[in-house]
Design a protein around this motif. Sequence first.
Motif, PDB file in Angstrom:
ATOM      1  N   LYS A 199      40.901  36.723  34.847  1.00 10.57           N
ATOM      2  CA  LYS A 199      41.797  37.598  35.596  1.00 10.57           C
ATOM      3  C   LYS A 199      42.883  38.197  34.713  1.00 10.57           C
ATOM      4  O   LYS A 199      43.816  38.824  35.212  1.00 10.57           O
ATOM      5  N   TRP A 258      44.619  41.620  34.855  1.00 17.04           N
ATOM      6  CA  TRP A 258      45.715  41.855  35.804  1.00 17.04           C
ATOM      7  C   TRP A 258      46.862  40.887  35.557  1.00 17.04           C
ATOM      8  O   TRP A 258      48.013  41.280  35.529  1.00 17.04           O
ATOM      9  N   ASP A 287      51.498  39.565  42.969  1.00 16.98           N
ATOM     10  CA  ASP A 287      52.167  39.220  41.720  1.00 16.98           C
ATOM     11  C   ASP A 287      53.177  38.102  41.886  1.00 16.98           C
ATOM     12  O   ASP A 287      53.253  37.200  41.062  1.00 16.98           O
TER      13      ASP A 287
END
Lengths: 175, 472
Positions: B190, B193, B258
């Motif tokens: 991941k 990101w 986030d």
Amino acid sequence: MESSKVIHAFYNDDEVVLDAVKAVKADGHHVEEVFCPFPVHGLDKAMGLAPTRLAITAFFYGITGLSFAIWMTNYMMIQDWPQDIGGKPNFSWFTNMPAFVPIMFELTVFFAAHLMVITFYMRSRIWPFKEAENPDPRTTDDLFLMEIPVENNEADITALLAKTGAVEINVVDKH
Amino acid sequence: MYQFSGKLKIFSIALIIIGAIGITLSFLNAPSSIEEAKEIIALQASHGDEHGGSHDKVSSEVHHNDVVEEHSNAHGTANEHHDDASHDEHVFHQLQNKPWSAFYVSLIFFLGISVVVLAFYAAQRVAQAGWSIVLFRVMEAITANLVPTAIIMIVIVITAVLHYNHMFPWMAEGVFDKTSPNYDAIVDGKSWWMNVPGWAIRSVIYLLLWNAYRWFIRKNSIKEDTANDNYKTYKLNYNVSVGFIFVFMITETLMAWDWIMGLDPHWFSTLFAWYVLATFLVCALTVIALVTIYLRSKGALPAVNDSHIHDLAKFMFGFSVFWTYLWFAQFMLIWYADIPEETTYFVARFNEYKLPFLAMVGMNFVFPVLLLLNSDFKSMPWFVIIGGVVILAGHYIDVFVMIMPATVGAQWSFGIAEFSSLLFFLGIFIFATFSAFAKANAIPSGNPFLEESEHYHYYNIEHRGEGSGDHH
């Protein structure tokens, strides 16, 4: 009833009929009924009608539906035949509760909605083949009608109604 | 015009100072070495504290995500013993995270509320709502809290980037390094990101976009009062608000990934950003209602009547149900399919956070629904205040249960650190909101819907001092 005469006063505007109801009430007369082609905001308050209790009945119907759903899922899935279906825990109703929530929700809504509608029909006396009660068919289209019972004061009321902007005033025998 | 009273100002500053002292204390009390962490745990165990006791039981099941594999081996052989070295280190990190997380929970709570009040305000403009115009200045005042909370958030972002805190496990040393013992292939997958520069830049962009809109709309909303330019300013504000809602929905989604979902980098949920939005939406409406009721009681909002309160309470009720719907949809889908990689999220929460996890359903759903179901209750300020306080407390717990299990795991508690953070941000909120409200005319007099809003009337409410004749 000994007094079988009523006055039918016709109006052609919702604001006018609302003010007329207030004027008639202020003068101490009883407004038997107002027939309108559409809902007039504030008319129930002006007539002094008690608020509806339909929402309260719906709440209790909803609780009934919820209880029914809980009883049904518990009886069928936990008590009667606790089968292992795809590894879902069925040791008690609570361990499998999330799976029953959609049913509980839908039955709550179902009971609340349908029983409230049926209550509304019964309390308003509406059913198929029911004979229509409107005294003048024009009240379903463009006229508003206020019905006032007469008790030896016909002239008074007629004079008052004429001042409130009635377009037509009829004294009729009721039934 | 409203005067920010000296009493309230002193009260808010006192809250900030008490909160800051408590926060400082909690940072000083955090362990700085594994030995200190062991002492703290030993102290808890000797007190018969339930967290010390329950830790044995859950430690073999639930783990800090970044080191699952190494740990499960170690615990397979030695999970009864507290002297397991990797376990001690794990607890040490959790205890170190505690003051940071306590601060972070309150920060996200207040920041989220402020930005969603802003989004609701934009939605009211875009919908050309006729009822809420008299509340515009209240909403604008609340969004003033966005400025300090955004600044503090940027500070937190900087401390995370500089490794002062370890709340985000994917920021740890060696997670993306194949040669490191900390290497985590799943998180590495991941990394396109989840990487520190990307995360930090995105965080700053969200905050800048929100603040930019707030600054613009506040300025132009006040300009509206005296503009007299054939509603040119009003239309400009409308258009910019349309744009903001679009930007907000995207940044809110990314923000939830986030700042909150990123705390559990192994876990993912499609619904999550909506769920976070629902949480803050309920709180936003509740805060608007509470501030409105307070200001009205001080006589600062003469145009606000019971129908406005009724509408706010109706929104509180509706969004409480909406929150529950999303909360349950997320929980039930994961519970039903029970895929291990998703279920760990709720296993950790249900095992170690049972009381807050279950209490929040009562506080955020059952209580407000039963209290605010009645139409009469919704127009009575005291009922709205009672419901509002429970809703806000419930959603603080909600944010707590989103964040804490990922950062401190079983070491959670509600003590000085958590409480003083809450006071600190409450003080900032009161100061920012009421000083902003005192700076502008309480009635947005240039809005074309103002007249309608002042005469807003919900049909079954009898206003104090009003007759039905006032509503023709």
